[in-house]
Write a protein that holds these residues in place. Structure first.
Motif, short mmCIF file in Angstrom:
data_model
loop_
_atom_site.label_atom_id
_atom_site.label_comp_id
_atom_site.label_asym_id
_atom_site.label_seq_id
_atom_site.Cartn_x
_atom_site.Cartn_y
_atom_site.Cartn_z
N ARG A 13 0.85 -1.20 0.00
CA ARG A 13 0.00 0.00 0.00
C ARG A 13 0.88 1.25 0.00
O ARG A 13 1.90 1.29 0.66
CB ARG A 13 -0.88 0.03 1.26
CG ARG A 13 -2.07 -0.91 1.23
CD ARG A 13 -2.86 -0.79 2.52
NE ARG A 13 -2.10 -1.29 3.66
CZ ARG A 13 -2.16 -2.56 4.11
NH1 ARG A 13 -2.95 -3.42 3.51
NH2 ARG A 13 -1.44 -2.94 5.14
N PHE A 14 0.45 2.25 -0.78
CA PHE A 14 1.01 3.60 -0.63
C PHE A 14 -0.09 4.43 -0.02
O PHE A 14 -1.00 4.87 -0.72
CB PHE A 14 1.41 4.18 -1.99
CG PHE A 14 2.61 3.53 -2.60
CD1 PHE A 14 3.85 3.61 -1.99
CD2 PHE A 14 2.50 2.83 -3.79
CE1 PHE A 14 4.97 3.02 -2.56
CE2 PHE A 14 3.61 2.24 -4.36
CZ PHE A 14 4.84 2.33 -3.75
N GLY A 15 -0.08 4.63 1.26
CA GLY A 15 -1.19 5.32 1.92
C GLY A 15 -2.46 4.52 1.70
O GLY A 15 -2.53 3.34 2.05
N VAL A 18 -3.79 0.86 -2.86
CA VAL A 18 -3.30 -0.52 -2.77
C VAL A 18 -2.77 -0.90 -4.15
O VAL A 18 -3.53 -1.03 -5.10
CB VAL A 18 -4.42 -1.49 -2.35
CG1 VAL A 18 -3.88 -2.90 -2.20
CG2 VAL A 18 -5.05 -1.02 -1.05
N VAL A 19 -1.45 -1.06 -4.25
CA VAL A 19 -0.89 -1.40 -5.57
C VAL A 19 -0.71 -2.90 -5.73
O VAL A 19 -0.58 -3.40 -6.84
CB VAL A 19 0.46 -0.69 -5.83
CG1 VAL A 19 0.24 0.79 -6.00
CG2 VAL A 19 1.45 -0.96 -4.72
N ALA A 20 -0.69 -3.63 -4.63
CA ALA A 20 -0.66 -5.09 -4.70
C ALA A 20 -1.54 -5.61 -3.56
O ALA A 20 -1.30 -5.29 -2.41
CB ALA A 20 0.76 -5.62 -4.55
N ASP A 163 10.19 -3.65 -18.19
CA ASP A 163 9.10 -2.72 -17.93
C ASP A 163 8.94 -1.76 -19.11
O ASP A 163 9.64 -0.76 -19.21
CB ASP A 163 9.37 -1.94 -16.64
CG ASP A 163 8.11 -1.25 -16.11
OD1 ASP A 163 7.11 -1.18 -16.86
OD2 ASP A 163 8.14 -0.78 -14.96
N GLU A 164 8.02 -2.11 -20.02
CA GLU A 164 7.69 -1.26 -21.18
C GLU A 164 8.92 -0.88 -21.99
O GLU A 164 9.13 0.29 -22.28
CB GLU A 164 6.94 -0.02 -20.71
CG GLU A 164 5.69 -0.39 -19.92
CD GLU A 164 4.57 0.64 -20.06
OE1 GLU A 164 4.66 1.51 -20.93
OE2 GLU A 164 3.59 0.51 -19.32
N VAL A 165 9.71 -1.86 -22.36
CA VAL A 165 10.88 -1.55 -23.18
C VAL A 165 10.48 -1.17 -24.60
O VAL A 165 11.25 -0.55 -25.31
CB VAL A 165 11.89 -2.72 -23.23
CG1 VAL A 165 12.78 -2.71 -22.01
CG2 VAL A 165 11.20 -4.05 -23.40
N1 LIG Z 1 6.62 5.57 -4.41
C1 LIG Z 1 5.28 5.78 -4.50
N2 LIG Z 1 4.62 6.50 -3.55
C2 LIG Z 1 3.29 6.70 -3.64
N3 LIG Z 1 2.52 6.23 -4.60
C3 LIG Z 1 3.10 5.50 -5.58
C4 LIG Z 1 4.51 5.23 -5.57
N4 LIG Z 1 4.81 4.49 -6.66
C5 LIG Z 1 3.64 4.29 -7.30
N5 LIG Z 1 2.61 4.88 -6.67
C6 LIG Z 1 1.21 4.85 -7.07
O1 LIG Z 1 0.85 3.50 -7.19
C7 LIG Z 1 0.01 3.32 -8.31
C8 LIG Z 1 0.58 2.26 -9.21
O2 LIG Z 1 1.73 2.77 -9.86
P1 LIG Z 1 2.58 1.92 -10.88
O3 LIG Z 1 3.68 2.77 -11.39
O4 LIG Z 1 2.95 0.65 -10.26
O5 LIG Z 1 1.52 1.66 -12.03
P2 LIG Z 1 1.76 1.05 -13.48
O6 LIG Z 1 0.79 -0.05 -13.63
O7 LIG Z 1 3.17 0.74 -13.72
O8 LIG Z 1 1.29 2.27 -14.38
P3 LIG Z 1 1.81 2.71 -15.83
O9 LIG Z 1 1.07 1.87 -16.82
O10 LIG Z 1 1.41 4.13 -15.91
O11 LIG Z 1 3.27 2.52 -15.88
C9 LIG Z 1 -0.18 4.67 -8.96
O12 LIG Z 1 -1.41 5.22 -8.53
C10 LIG Z 1 0.99 5.46 -8.43
O13 LIG Z 1 0.65 6.82 -8.34
#
Ligand SMILES: Nc1ncnc2c1ncn2[C@@H]1O[C@H](COP(=O)(O)OP(=O)(O)OP(=O)(O)O)[C@@H](O)[C@H]1O
Ligand SMILES: [Mg+2]
Lengths: 256, 385
Positions: A13-15, A18-20, A163-165
């Protein structure tokens, strides 16, 4: 046999974001797996969690059954995880050769002549042979993406995180890139490949994962994943949708 | 490591490794080494030629060069922006006093004081190692202040009022001046050599990479923490040496002087204007600093205004300092710490060899067949890294 890479209920989580969200995943040695998902889905964060740039709030990352969650990115790289960055991060004041040499010596554990030979070989392979002595800061975007790849390859990875090469490349350039990635895979290196350019992915991966809102909403053959309603849902209204429909059809025809 | 074998097998290069040729610079650097030796020899002979006023000025210049070189290793390479190096300056100075009080000759105490400073650096690094940028800067300052508070509270060291080294110096004034000068020159040469060897060794690539991008350096497998610790301890030793030299040259040690944060300000100024991220920069910067000081030092406010304007101008127009301008303009490097991969025509299929030199690629000298003696003087064979 244990998988090369295992994610076990990883949560990050970032605040409040939830990214995972309890992600679990297994990747076998030599597998090549594509990852798609809308912007902000958490794809890059997933690579951060695997590569060691990010520490999860809970869950475990294992490499060949060995927990690496507590190891930093440097140690994980030396154990065989090589990664590229979506926004290239070259060592700008070092030459292209020095960029790759550093990776060959540190990540790849090679010394002296062997490290020179590996760095030179990787540069040739990624098409940077003529830029060897150019400061990396002077490279254009295409060459920077190549350098990301070269540096990751120089560490002699067993798992390569791309990552998106292919982002921002023309069709012939993408084709060239796909050739390199497939040849790397053919040497037994497992590849996890995030890409927005779906054409590059669907043509070269047997397995595709769709990530949205921190969860996997699709995992399987590209055609099946792209045909799933949940996947189509998250891409709805984005420019990807139209090409998605076409690609799903194409992939289905190829499968038939 | 047990995994190395399986990894080597995992990635067999797609084509066999070409017979590569790598040198540490594109041109020969033998003449540079020769000039350096002559220069040091001339400097070493100087006490026989000039008045002691000149040598004692040079001692101060050398001290600043030592400090700036250390700060450059920290901030210009290891990514550690310290404003607490005065802590080690003070430790070095007071260590000389302690050793002298125990009957050790001050010039024997000098290397011992450096050692003490380096040893103090280890726990300090342990405290600071997780911090970066402004947090590191502030924490390093706090640590230096704590060190100052501890040392200046010891009554046998004169507490805050300071302590004289005079009772422990059994030299004539002339001899003392000359030996102090030689000692400063020795420490300077050692400091520069240490920095050079550090950057030229295998850790040098990691340090240079950390300078550019610490996160990417870790992701490429760089043992970043290890080289940062090494640099921090080396910088502690170097700044301790500078402090010890200060003590000996001023014959008096006072906490408010040797532990003063202005030492950090001076080393930062010299490094920035001379050129951060190069070995040459801090040397040039220290010279410039003293030229300004000698010409304007008596004008008070004007002196500081000039320093400020120069620092700002460099920060805006010459990010890599004055040496950066010179090095880029004339393409010179005095200390060869890079790696040059010699292009090999036969590495590329004949059809794809470009007709002319690729833009931006340094053109090798016209005749550079592999069989001829190496024009770069130091071909890297088995012992390169
Ligand atoms: N270090 C961080 N601190 C706070 N929030 C973050 C951080 N890194 C990523 N995020 C947030 O987490 C979420 C996921 O970001 P991430 O870069 O993993 O997405 P992504 O799937 O790679 O997107 P993209 O297709 O644009 O590359 C986004 O909302 C981003 O703003
Ligand atoms: Mg991303």
């Amino acid at each position: 046999m244990t998988a090369l890479l295992e994610l076990d209920r990883i949560t990050k989580r970032f605040g409040s974001v939830v990214v995972a969200d309890g992600l679990s995943l297994a990747v076998g040695a030599g597998d090549i797996v594509g990852i798609v998902g809308p912007n902000g889905a958490g794809k890059t964060s997933l690579f951060g969690l695997i590569g060691g740039d990010l520490a999860p709030n809970s869950g475990e990352v294992r490499l060949e059954g060995r927990p690496v969650t507590r190891l930093d990115a440097s140690a994980r790289c030396r154990l065989g995880i090589g990664r590229t960055y979506q926004v290239p991060r070259p060592f700008v004041d070092m030459t292209v050769f020095e960029n790759v040499l550093m990776a060959a010596q540190q990540g790849g554990g090679q010394r002296r002549r062997l490290s020179y030979a590996r760095a030179a070989a990787v540069l040739e392979r990624t098409g940077l042979g003529n830029d060897a002595n150019v400061p990396a800061g002077r490279l254009g975007l295409l060459s920077r993406k190549r350098l990301e790849m070269a540096r990751a390859l120089a560490t002699a990875p067993r798992l390569l995180l791309l990552d998106e090469v292919a982002g921002g490349l023309t069709d012939p350039e993408v084709a060239e890139l796909v050739t390199i990635v497939t040849s790397v895979r053919d040497e037994g290196v497992a590849v996890l490949w995030i890409e927005h350019v779906l054409r590059a992915l669907t043509a070269s991966v047997p397995r595709l994962i769709c990530l949205a809102g921190g969860s996997f909403i699709g995992d399987g053959a590209p055609a099946e994943v792209l045909a799933e309603p949940a996947v189509r849902e998250v891409f709805l209204g984005t420019e990807v949708t139209t090409s998605l429909a076409g690609l799903a059809g194409e992939a289905a025809r190829e499968d038939a | 490591m047990s995994t190395t074998g399986s990894r080597a097998a995992a990635l067999v290069p797609a084509f066999t490794a070409p017979d590569v040729r790598v040198t540490r610079s594109r041109r020969s650097t033998v003449w540079v080494a020769a000039v350096a030796v002559v220069l040091v020899a001339v400097l070493a002979y100087l006490p026989y030629l000039v008045y002691s006023g000149t040598t004692s000025l040079l001692v101060n210049v050398f001290i600043l060069m030592i400090m700036a070189s250390m700060w450059n290793l920290l901030a210009g390479y290891a990514g550690l922006v310290s404003v607490g190096q005065q802590g080690f300056v003070g430790i070095g100075a007071y260590a000389v006093v302690v050793f002298a009080q125990h009957g050790v000759d001050v010039f024997v105490a000098l290397p011992l004081a450096m050692l003490v400073s380096g040893i103090v650096g280890i726990p300090v690094w342990w405290l600071l190692r997780r911090l970066r940028t402004a947090y590191f800067a502030i924490a390093s300052w706090v640590v230096a202040s704590v060190l100052a508070a501890i040392v200046t509270s010891i009554s046998s060291l004169g507490s805050g009022t300071g302590i004289s080294l005079l009772p422990y110096l059994n030299f004539s004034a002339t001899l003392l001046g000359a030996i102090t000068y030689w000692a400063a020159l020795t420490v300077l040469v050692a400091a520069l050599a240490a920095g050079y060897l550090l950057l030229r060794g295998r850790g040098g690539l990691v340090l240079t990479a950390v300078r550019d991008d610490e996160i990417a350096a870790r992701s490429a497998g760089g043992r970043v923490g290890r080289v940062q610790r090494l640099v921090f301890v080396v910088a502690a030793i170097g700044c301790g040496g500078a402090g010890a030299l200060l003590a000996i040259s001023q014959i008096f040690v006072q906490g408010s002087n040797v532990f003063n944060v202005s030492w950090s300000a001076e080393m930062i100024f010299a490094t920035i204007i001379g050129g951060i991220g190069s070995i040459e920069g801090p040397i040039i910067g220290a010279i410039i600093y003293y030229v300004i000081y000698e010409t304007l030092g008596n004008y008070g406010t004007w002196y500081f205004i000039v320093l400020g304007v120069i620092a700002m101008a460099v920060a805006i127009w010459a990010r890599r300092g004055l040496w950066g301008l010179v090095a880029d303009r004339f393409n010179i490097r005095i200390f060869p710490v890079g790696y040059y991969l010699w292009p090999r025509a036969d590495m590329v299929p004949a059809a794809s060899v470009p007709p002319g030199p690729v833009p931006g690629t340094p053109v090798p000298p016209p005749a550079a067949p592999a069989a001829s003696p190496s024009p770069a003087g130091e071909e890297l064979g088995a012992d390169g890294g």
